[in-house]
Design a protein around this motif. Structure first.
Motif, short mmCIF file in Angstrom:
data_model
loop_
_atom_site.label_atom_id
_atom_site.label_comp_id
_atom_site.label_asym_id
_atom_site.label_seq_id
_atom_site.Cartn_x
_atom_site.Cartn_y
_atom_site.Cartn_z
N SER A 1 -13.27 -7.19 -1.17
CA SER A 1 -11.83 -7.08 -1.40
C SER A 1 -11.39 -5.65 -1.07
O SER A 1 -12.21 -4.74 -0.96
CB SER A 1 -11.47 -7.42 -2.85
OG SER A 1 -12.14 -6.55 -3.75
N VAL A 2 -10.08 -5.48 -0.93
CA VAL A 2 -9.54 -4.18 -0.58
C VAL A 2 -8.31 -3.89 -1.41
O VAL A 2 -7.50 -4.79 -1.68
CB VAL A 2 -9.22 -4.10 0.93
CG1 VAL A 2 -8.23 -5.18 1.32
CG2 VAL A 2 -8.68 -2.74 1.32
N ASP A 3 -8.19 -2.65 -1.84
CA ASP A 3 -7.00 -2.18 -2.55
C ASP A 3 -6.56 -0.89 -1.87
O ASP A 3 -7.35 0.05 -1.75
CB ASP A 3 -7.33 -1.92 -4.03
CG ASP A 3 -6.11 -1.44 -4.80
OD1 ASP A 3 -4.99 -1.83 -4.44
OD2 ASP A 3 -6.28 -0.64 -5.76
N SER A 4 -5.33 -0.87 -1.40
CA SER A 4 -4.90 0.28 -0.61
C SER A 4 -3.43 0.59 -0.88
O SER A 4 -2.62 -0.31 -1.12
CB SER A 4 -5.10 0.01 0.89
OG SER A 4 -4.74 1.13 1.66
N LYS A 5 -3.13 1.89 -0.86
CA LYS A 5 -1.76 2.36 -0.99
C LYS A 5 -1.52 3.44 0.07
O LYS A 5 -2.37 4.31 0.27
CB LYS A 5 -1.51 2.94 -2.39
CG LYS A 5 -1.58 1.90 -3.50
CD LYS A 5 -1.30 2.52 -4.86
CE LYS A 5 -1.37 1.47 -5.97
NZ LYS A 5 -1.12 2.07 -7.31
N LEU A 6 -0.39 3.35 0.72
CA LEU A 6 -0.07 4.32 1.75
C LEU A 6 -0.04 5.73 1.19
O LEU A 6 0.51 5.98 0.11
CB LEU A 6 1.28 3.98 2.39
CG LEU A 6 1.29 2.78 3.36
CD1 LEU A 6 2.70 2.51 3.85
CD2 LEU A 6 0.37 3.04 4.54
N ASN A 7 -0.66 6.64 1.94
CA ASN A 7 -0.70 8.07 1.60
C ASN A 7 -1.44 8.35 0.28
O ASN A 7 -1.34 9.45 -0.25
CB ASN A 7 0.72 8.65 1.52
CG ASN A 7 1.49 8.47 2.81
OD1 ASN A 7 0.94 8.64 3.89
ND2 ASN A 7 2.77 8.11 2.70
N VAL A 8 -2.17 7.35 -0.21
CA VAL A 8 -2.98 7.55 -1.43
C VAL A 8 -4.45 7.32 -1.14
O VAL A 8 -5.30 8.15 -1.47
CB VAL A 8 -2.51 6.61 -2.57
CG1 VAL A 8 -3.43 6.75 -3.78
CG2 VAL A 8 -1.08 6.93 -2.96
N GLY A 9 -4.76 6.20 -0.49
CA GLY A 9 -6.15 5.93 -0.16
C GLY A 9 -6.47 4.45 -0.20
O GLY A 9 -5.62 3.61 -0.50
#
Length: 355
Positions: free
Chosen positions: A336-344
């Motif tokens: 699975s993937v968890d991502s936030k722009l400009n955060v990581g």
């Protein structure tokens, strides 16, 4: 009135018998009979035509329904063929990518084997050289102490001049430091060679086996160290995990893909990549997190699709994550993937301890 009745009345009027009532009645009866006969004939004809038209309409409706069914079947078959063709193309490309990575692994194993032989005797000879050097330095120290017993002044002056010219104290100190650094360098080369062999696993069969995932991760990280050392600080946060029944070489490929992607996602001068591990119940999990630019929300659902990539043209094939997803599925696990722009971005892999 019926035309026949009209004709009869005109005829009786012309003959002067219009006052003849029986003639009238007879004419009316004949006209009515003719009218009924015509009406029944028309109704019968209409009924026949109606039945024929109805039958024809039913036949046309059946033909249209059959044609529509055939069209629907053809459309469904075409969709299935397109989907199957897409799956075959995906499987073929994944197979080609897997074969390419296997070839790279085989090449790495070959290089490691070829390097291992000269490194072996260099390391052995270096140990002997260190022993000889220490012996020579011991003798040199003894000679220095024996200088005081030399009586001839010219000999003592020559020795002092020679010691000053070669800077004996610095030479002795630096030689020991060079020997230490060289030993460390040779040990690092041996470690890299061993990691290449562990990473490729060419000498092992493609069968399920129990493996230490921490060792697999470390060997992979050492292989890609040059890829990330100038981009990010690498942090290991290992937990207590048991050995896992897996395909080690394929698991190494997953770690390699995720770590390299994490390094590529870091656009700042120096970022941070964290590798975490842990266990829960009968599963083991691995997280690879970075503080890069992140993934846009509209792309999150597509990152595991074959050929999809957010990298510039020529920077990626779009098969790395797709191949990794397939490998984890083969291990009966999940990714699975968890991502936030400009955060990581954080990728989490979960696989069962026993396949």
């Amino acid at each position: 009135m019926h035309p026949l009745l009209v004709r009869q009345i005109k005829k009786f009027s012309k003959d002067g018998v219009i006052g003849n009532l029986p003639g009238w009645i007879s004419a009316i009866d004949d006209a009515y009979a003719a009218f009924e006969s015509d009406r029944e004939l028309i109704e019968h004809s209409m009924e026949i035509m109606s039945r024929e038209l109805g039958e024809r309409n039913r036949q046309l409706a059946d033909q249209l329904a059959e044609r529509q069914r055939v069209m629907n079947e053809l459309t469904r078959t075409n969709s299935e063929l397109l989907e199957l063709n897409g799956k075959l193309e995906t499987a073929q490309n994944q197979l080609l990518q897997a074969e390419k990575m296997a070839s790279i692994g085989q090449l790495a194993a070959g290089v490691a084997h070829e390097i291992n032989n000269p490194i072996g005797y260099v390391f052995s000879n270096f140990g002997t050289l260190e022993t000889y050097t220490n012996s020579l330095l011991a003798i040199l120290g003894a000679y220095q102490k024996a200088e005081q017993a030399i009586i001839a002044p010219d000999v003592v002056a020559e020795l002092h001049a020679l010691r000053d010219r070669i800077d004996l104290e610095f030479l002795t100190e630096d030689m020991l430091m060079l020997m230490s650094e060289s030993r460390e360098g040779i040990q690092r080369v041996r470690k890299i060679v061993q990691d290449l062999k562990d990473f490729s696993r060419v000498d092992s069969s493609d069968e399920w086996q129990w493996a230490d995932l921490h060792r697999c991760i470390d060997s992979t990280l050492n292989i890609v160290n040059n890829e990330i050392r100038y981009k990010a600080e690498l942090v290991r946060e290992y937990g207590e995990i048991p050995k896992v029944e897996c395909l080690p070489s394929q698991f190494n490929q997953v770690i390699l893909n995720l770590v390299v992607n994490a390094a590529h996602a870091i656009e700042s001068e120096r970022g941070r990549i964290i590798v975490r591990t842990g266990a829960g119940g009968d599963t083991v999990w691995i997280e690879i997190a970075d503080n890069g630019g992140g993934i846009a929300p509209e792309n999150l659902s597509r990152i595991f699709d074959p050929f999809f990539t957010t990298k510039p043209v020529g920077k990626g094939t779009g098969l790395g994550l797709s191949l990794s997803y397939g490998i984890i599925q083969k291990h009966k696990g999940s990714i699975s993937v968890d991502s936030k722009l400009n955060v990581g971005t954080t990728f989490k892999i979960t696989i069962p301890v026993r396949h």
